[in-house]
Design a protein around this motif. Structure first.
Motif, PDB file in Angstrom:
ATOM      1  N   ARG B  88      -4.600  61.140 -40.341  1.00 40.89           N
ATOM      2  CA  ARG B  88      -3.231  61.357 -40.766  1.00 40.89           C
ATOM      3  C   ARG B  88      -1.668  61.000 -40.003  1.00 40.89           C
ATOM      4  NH1 ARG B  88      -6.467  64.117 -44.269  1.00 40.89           N
ATOM      5  NH2 ARG B  88      -5.857  66.112 -43.707  1.00 40.89           N
ATOM      6  N   THR B  89      -2.575  61.773 -38.878  1.00 39.72           N
ATOM      7  CA  THR B  89      -1.279  62.318 -37.596  1.00 39.72           C
ATOM      8  C   THR B  89      -0.855  61.632 -37.069  1.00 39.72           C
ATOM      9  OG1 THR B  89      -2.456  64.597 -37.439  1.00 39.72           O
ATOM     10  CG2 THR B  89      -1.242  63.688 -35.879  1.00 39.72           C
ATOM     11  N   ILE B  90      -2.063  60.274 -35.911  1.00 41.19           N
ATOM     12  CA  ILE B  90      -1.985  59.397 -36.299  1.00 41.19           C
ATOM     13  C   ILE B  90      -1.242  58.176 -36.952  1.00 41.19           C
ATOM     14  CG2 ILE B  90      -2.988  59.922 -33.801  1.00 41.19           C
ATOM     15  CD1 ILE B  90      -4.837  57.818 -34.797  1.00 41.19           C
ATOM     16  N   ASP B  91      -1.442  58.590 -37.956  1.00 43.58           N
ATOM     17  CA  ASP B  91      -1.267  57.169 -39.707  1.00 43.58           C
ATOM     18  C   ASP B  91      -2.136  56.127 -39.270  1.00 43.58           C
ATOM     19  OD1 ASP B  91       0.238  56.548 -41.553  1.00 43.58           O
ATOM     20  OD2 ASP B  91       1.819  55.962 -40.587  1.00 43.58           O
ATOM     21  N   ALA B  92      -3.394  56.109 -39.261  1.00 39.47           N
ATOM     22  CA  ALA B  92      -4.061  55.410 -38.603  1.00 39.47           C
ATOM     23  C   ALA B  92      -4.056  54.522 -39.318  1.00 39.47           C
ATOM     24  CB  ALA B  92      -5.241  55.577 -38.563  1.00 39.47           C
ATOM     25  N   PRO B  93      -4.053  53.451 -39.345  1.00 39.85           N
ATOM     26  CA  PRO B  93      -4.410  51.966 -40.843  1.00 39.85           C
ATOM     27  C   PRO B  93      -5.374  52.120 -41.063  1.00 39.85           C
ATOM     28  CG  PRO B  93      -3.445  50.721 -38.445  1.00 39.85           C
ATOM     29  CD  PRO B  93      -3.580  52.075 -38.038  1.00 39.85           C
ATOM     30  N   VAL B  94      -6.302  52.784 -41.985  1.00 48.38           N
ATOM     31  CA  VAL B  94      -7.608  52.042 -42.307  1.00 48.38           C
ATOM     32  C   VAL B  94      -7.882  51.950 -43.551  1.00 48.38           C
ATOM     33  CG1 VAL B  94      -9.843  54.115 -43.361  1.00 48.38           C
ATOM     34  CG2 VAL B  94      -8.245  54.988 -40.967  1.00 48.38           C
ATOM     35  N   MET B  95      -8.373  50.733 -43.460  1.00 51.46           N
ATOM     36  CA  MET B  95      -8.879  50.006 -44.806  1.00 51.46           C
ATOM     37  C   MET B  95      -9.994  51.184 -45.441  1.00 51.46           C
ATOM     38  SD  MET B  95      -6.391  47.447 -44.779  1.00 51.46           S
ATOM     39  CE  MET B  95      -7.147  46.743 -46.381  1.00 51.46           C
ATOM     40  N   SER B  96     -10.423  51.318 -46.471  1.00 46.77           N
ATOM     41  CA  SER B  96     -11.415  52.356 -46.943  1.00 46.77           C
ATOM     42  C   SER B  96     -11.856  51.806 -47.180  1.00 46.77           C
ATOM     43  CB  SER B  96     -10.840  54.006 -47.177  1.00 46.77           C
ATOM     44  OG  SER B  96     -10.659  54.522 -46.957  1.00 46.77           O
ATOM     45  N   ASN B  97     -13.302  52.184 -48.034  1.00 41.80           N
ATOM     46  CA  ASN B  97     -14.204  51.503 -48.892  1.00 41.80           C
ATOM     47  C   ASN B  97     -14.311  50.088 -48.794  1.00 41.80           C
ATOM     48  OD1 ASN B  97     -14.473  54.096 -50.460  1.00 41.80           O
ATOM     49  ND2 ASN B  97     -13.004  53.675 -51.627  1.00 41.80           N
ATOM     50  N   THR B  98     -14.194  49.689 -47.222  1.00 41.52           N
ATOM     51  CA  THR B  98     -14.877  48.139 -46.998  1.00 41.52           C
ATOM     52  C   THR B  98     -15.516  47.966 -45.859  1.00 41.52           C
ATOM     53  OG1 THR B  98     -11.906  48.041 -47.189  1.00 41.52           O
ATOM     54  CG2 THR B  98     -13.415  46.269 -46.272  1.00 41.52           C
ATOM     55  N   THR B  99     -16.872  47.112 -46.196  1.00 41.81           N
ATOM     56  CA  THR B  99     -17.856  47.008 -45.779  1.00 41.81           C
ATOM     57  C   THR B  99     -17.822  46.062 -45.204  1.00 41.81           C
ATOM     58  OG1 THR B  99     -19.022  48.996 -47.796  1.00 41.81           O
ATOM     59  CG2 THR B  99     -20.726  46.963 -45.945  1.00 41.81           C
ATOM     60  N   VAL B 100     -17.804  46.379 -43.861  1.00 39.19           N
ATOM     61  CA  VAL B 100     -18.386  44.488 -43.099  1.00 39.19           C
ATOM     62  C   VAL B 100     -19.542  44.349 -43.224  1.00 39.19           C
ATOM     63  CG1 VAL B 100     -18.341  43.980 -40.638  1.00 39.19           C
ATOM     64  CG2 VAL B 100     -16.322  45.788 -41.489  1.00 39.19           C
ATOM     65  N   THR B 101     -19.265  42.982 -43.774  1.00 34.62           N
ATOM     66  CA  THR B 101     -20.387  42.150 -43.878  1.00 34.62           C
ATOM     67  C   THR B 101     -21.012  41.064 -42.719  1.00 34.62           C
ATOM     68  OG1 THR B 101     -19.838  40.826 -45.430  1.00 34.62           O
ATOM     69  CG2 THR B 101     -20.831  42.373 -46.910  1.00 34.62           C
ATOM     70  N   ALA B 102     -20.418  41.049 -41.928  1.00 38.06           N
ATOM     71  CA  ALA B 102     -20.456  39.977 -40.870  1.00 38.06           C
ATOM     72  C   ALA B 102     -19.671  39.152 -40.175  1.00 38.06           C
ATOM     73  CB  ALA B 102     -20.560  38.646 -41.656  1.00 38.06           C
ATOM     74  N   VAL B 103     -19.753  39.380 -39.450  1.00 40.18           N
ATOM     75  CA  VAL B 103     -18.246  39.066 -37.437  1.00 40.18           C
ATOM     76  C   VAL B 103     -19.667  37.617 -36.721  1.00 40.18           C
ATOM     77  CG1 VAL B 103     -17.602  40.019 -35.671  1.00 40.18           C
ATOM     78  CG2 VAL B 103     -17.587  41.284 -37.456  1.00 40.18           C
ATOM     79  N   ARG B 104     -18.360  36.814 -37.486  1.00 38.67           N
ATOM     80  CA  ARG B 104     -18.739  35.420 -36.279  1.00 38.67           C
ATOM     81  C   ARG B 104     -17.581  35.175 -35.359  1.00 38.67           C
ATOM     82  NH1 ARG B 104     -20.827  35.088 -42.042  1.00 38.67           N
ATOM     83  NH2 ARG B 104     -23.052  34.123 -42.409  1.00 38.67           N
ATOM     84  N   PRO B 105     -18.000  34.318 -34.853  1.00 36.37           N
ATOM     85  CA  PRO B 105     -17.414  33.197 -34.127  1.00 36.37           C
ATOM     86  C   PRO B 105     -15.841  32.699 -34.400  1.00 36.37           C
ATOM     87  CG  PRO B 105     -19.196  33.416 -32.919  1.00 36.37           C
ATOM     88  CD  PRO B 105     -19.651  33.794 -33.867  1.00 36.37           C
ATOM     89  N   ALA B 106     -14.919  32.654 -34.299  1.00 34.11           N
ATOM     90  CA  ALA B 106     -14.318  31.584 -35.096  1.00 34.11           C
ATOM     91  C   ALA B 106     -13.833  30.311 -33.239  1.00 34.11           C
ATOM     92  CB  ALA B 106     -12.635  31.864 -35.197  1.00 34.11           C
ATOM     93  N   GLU B 107     -13.082  29.763 -33.777  1.00 36.88           N
ATOM     94  CA  GLU B 107     -12.945  28.953 -32.499  1.00 36.88           C
ATOM     95  C   GLU B 107     -12.099  29.175 -31.529  1.00 36.88           C
ATOM     96  OE1 GLU B 107      -9.837  24.833 -32.136  1.00 36.88           O
ATOM     97  OE2 GLU B 107     -11.083  24.868 -34.084  1.00 36.88           O
ATOM     98  N   ILE B 108     -11.357  30.611 -31.679  1.00 38.18           N
ATOM     99  CA  ILE B 108     -10.551  31.117 -30.988  1.00 38.18           C
ATOM    100  C   ILE B 108     -10.716  33.155 -31.021  1.00 38.18           C
ATOM    101  CG2 ILE B 108      -8.593  32.797 -29.675  1.00 38.18           C
ATOM    102  CD1 ILE B 108      -7.822  29.561 -29.155  1.00 38.18           C
ATOM    103  N   GLY B 109     -11.058  33.691 -30.609  1.00 38.52           N
ATOM    104  CA  GLY B 109     -11.469  34.778 -31.977  1.00 38.52           C
ATOM    105  C   GLY B 109     -12.852  35.279 -32.527  1.00 38.52           C
ATOM    106  N   TYR B 110     -12.512  35.920 -34.121  1.00 40.91           N
ATOM    107  CA  TYR B 110     -13.917  36.283 -34.745  1.00 40.91           C
ATOM    108  C   TYR B 110     -12.873  36.310 -36.375  1.00 40.91           C
ATOM    109  CZ  TYR B 110     -15.116  37.517 -30.498  1.00 40.91           C
ATOM    110  OH  TYR B 110     -15.578  37.168 -28.873  1.00 40.91           O
TER     111      TYR B 110
END
Lengths: 190, 413
Positions: B88-110
């Motif tokens: 809360r102090t740093i006002d972190a942009p947290v998306m709660s209850n969001t489960t990452v199921t895959a990280v894949r390479p894109a042409e640039i980035g992910y």
């Protein structure tokens, strides 16, 4: 913090090529298949409890290694076993193997840590109750009940550093592992 | 698809510290969190656990403990509220209850796939923790089914265990803490001891963590140690955070009735076999502890010769039974439960970027992976000895945020 490994000063020489060992470690980390070794011995019965083992080539670094020579080791039992005493008993070879392995480890670790050894003597003793191998008491095991190793080491190092050499040597010893941990043994015939 | 300049996976101390570092550099980002802030601390730890570090050492970028007990140790609810307050102090942009199921390479980035939709980002920071999965040795599969198997991530307190004997495998922080409280619950505990790091809670009147902090031990950099893979594998210190600052070691455990055996070496005919190396494991740990305490004495001599500290008293050498058991029958009912306190590992089953080694560990140089824009944070000795501590992740996050920002600005230029 907790590993006070020092660089090896040029003046320390225990006859161990630490640079080659470190090089091998790096190379085998990258090629784990080359790290797969097979050690061998061939044993022929001579007479009575006297047998002669021959140790020669081994497999490692991906190929057969012919060391260009072989070693003979006679094993027998002493006269109190009504035997010919033509060699050490096999269990004494086990003790010698453990002592040899730990002592080699002490020398290697000392070289790596820049500690000059002057003398190292290991005396080793294993307790055995013969009621096991003679089949007198099924609750007694055949092998050693306990093994004790005593080191006398003269080196340019503090008592604590010398104790640490001996402890580290046990940690990295193949024979210590073979004796303290179970190994599956498969024996077939013809 | 939603986009951000950076995506941080996980909103524990590592993710939050990174968020603060990125905000300071005006880099837009989100944190994807499968639960809510400090999820692992809240849901995957046992009830009695407290941090091993004292409260004053809970320091994060622009935030630190401000309560009335700087020398105490946070409970898990305390950690949860501490990190929640930080978010809360740093006002972190947290998306709660969001489960990452895959990280894949894109042409640039992910491309980052979640159960709440997909994201794209040129930069991904893996801050999902070092302890996602409890690891067990292969012999765990051979234990008779009549013995219940529990991992420290399932364990909450002794009440959930059946009556009867308990074998705790592993004598690092987790193993010794569980052994103590389970023995105190009236169940006979057998503790299987392999390599461990013995450490007194207090030395010369100060917390051992205070000494490690002030002597600079915790700041040792990853590129300054002889054997980094080994340094990253060092087991957790045998410590407990408790209000009376007690030391917890194999001597104190034996005094309460815990029986020590060697490392679990195999199963044969329903019997667990233990290594005969117990004496050496204890000797190694005593020697290592004394070397650290020596280095503290030496530091005092060099840096604070006139300061008044307590006497340089050394803990008693570890005493073990002359003939520790070499095996135990697991079929006779004397052991009802085995707890495998044999370590943890990260879970990268959702990471489809070729940065894992043959043992499933991520390849990285101080948190920078070979894949451009992909970072990892919060692993043991990532960049410093303190990397896996709440106190240590801020410095690592600064270094990685600098690296990440350099890439962002180079592309923009």
């Amino acid at each position: 913090m907790m590993d006070n490994n020092t660089q090896t000063p040029a003046t320390v020489n225990n006859g161990v090529n630490v640079e080659a060992l470190i090089g091998a470690r790096e190379a085998l980390d990258a090629t784990p298949e080359a790290a797969q070794f097979k050690w061998r011995s061939r044993c022929e019965w001579v007479n009575g409890t006297h047998s002669r083992s021959t140790v020669g080539g081994f497999f490692g670094l991906g190929e057969e290694q012919n060391r260009g020579k072989s070693f003979n080791i006679d094993t027998d039992h002493p006269e109190v076993f009504a035997a010919g005493d033509q060699g050490a008993t096999p269990v004494e070879l086990i003790l010698s193997g453990l002592a040899g392995c730990l002592t080699a480890g002490v020398a290697s670790v000392a070289q790596h840590r820049g500690i000059q050894l002057h003398s190292v003597t290991a005396t080793i003793e294993g307790d055995m109750d013969l009621q096991g191998i003679l089949g007198i008491d099924p609750d007694v095991r055949n092998g050693f009940r306990a093994i004790r190793v005593h080191f006398e080491i003269d080196a340019n190092a503090s008592d604590e550093e010398i104790k640490a050499l001996v402890a580290q040597s046990q940690k990295r010893s193949a024979v210590f592992d073979i004796i303290t941990n179970p190994t599956n043994v498969y024996v077939d015939v013809n | 698809m939603r986009q951000a300049t950076a995506i941080i996976i996980g909103a524990g101390q590592a993710g939050l510290a990174m968020s603060k570092r990125l905000t300071d550099r005006s880099i837009d980002h989100v944190l994807l969190e499968r639960g809510t802030v400090a999820n692992s601390w809240r849901t995957e730890r046992w009830d009695s656990l407290r941090l091993l570090t004292p409260n004053w050492q809970s320091r994060l970028p622009s935030f630190e403990y401000s309560g009335s007990d700087p020398d105490g140790y946070m409970t898990m609810p305390d950690v949860n509220s501490f990190l929640g307050q930080y978010a809360r102090t740093i006002d972190a942009p947290v998306m709660s209850n969001t489960t990452v199921t895959a990280v894949r390479p894109a042409e640039i980035g992910y491309t980052v796939t979640t159960d709440q939709g997909d994201w794209y980002s040129p930069n991904v920071v893996l801050a999902s923790g070092a302890c996602n999965v409890a690891t067990m040795p292969a012999i765990a599969q051979e234990v008779p089914t009549s013995v219940k198997t529990v991992t420290p991530m399932q364990y909450k307190n002794p009440d959930q265990l059946e009556d009867g004997g308990v074998m705790v495998v592993g004598a690092s922080a987790t193993g010794v803490q569980l052994a103590r409280e389970i023995q105190a619950s009236g169940r006979q505990v057998t503790l299987a001891v392999g390599e461990h790091v013995r450490m007194p809670r207090m030395y010369r009147g100060r917390d051992i963590k205070w000494w490690m902090d002030v002597t600079g031990t915790l700041d040792t950099r990853y590129d300054a140690v002889d054997d980094l893979p080994r340094a990253r594998r060092v087991p957790s210190l045998q410590l407990v955070g408790s209000p009376d600052r007690e030391s917890l070691d194999l001597n104190t455990l034996q005094q309460t009735g815990v029986e020590l055996v060697g490392r679990c070496a195999g199963m044969r005919d329903g019997r667990m076999l233990f290594s005969g190396s117990l004496a050496n494991q204890c000797a190694l740990a005593d020697l290592k502890m004394n070397r650290l305490l020596d280095s503290i004495d030496q530091w005092i001599g060099e840096h604070a010769p006139h300061a008044v500290f307590g006497p340089a008293e050394r803990p008693e050498p570890t005493v073990i039974n002359d003939e520790p058991k070499l095996d135990m029958d697991l079929t006779d009912g004397s052991i009802r439960t085995i707890i495998w306190a044999t370590g943890y590992r990260p879970d990268y089953s959702w990471l489809h970027v070729p940065v894992l080694n043959r043992k499933g560990r991520i390849r990285h140089d101080g948190g920078v992976t070979e894949a451009p824009g992909l970072y990892v944070l919060g692993l043991p000795f990532l960049r410093r000895r303190k990397s896996s501590l709440i106190d240590g992740v801020g410095d690592d996050a600064r270094d990685l945020a600098d690296h990440l920002a350099f890439g962002v600005h180079r592309k923009a230029a």
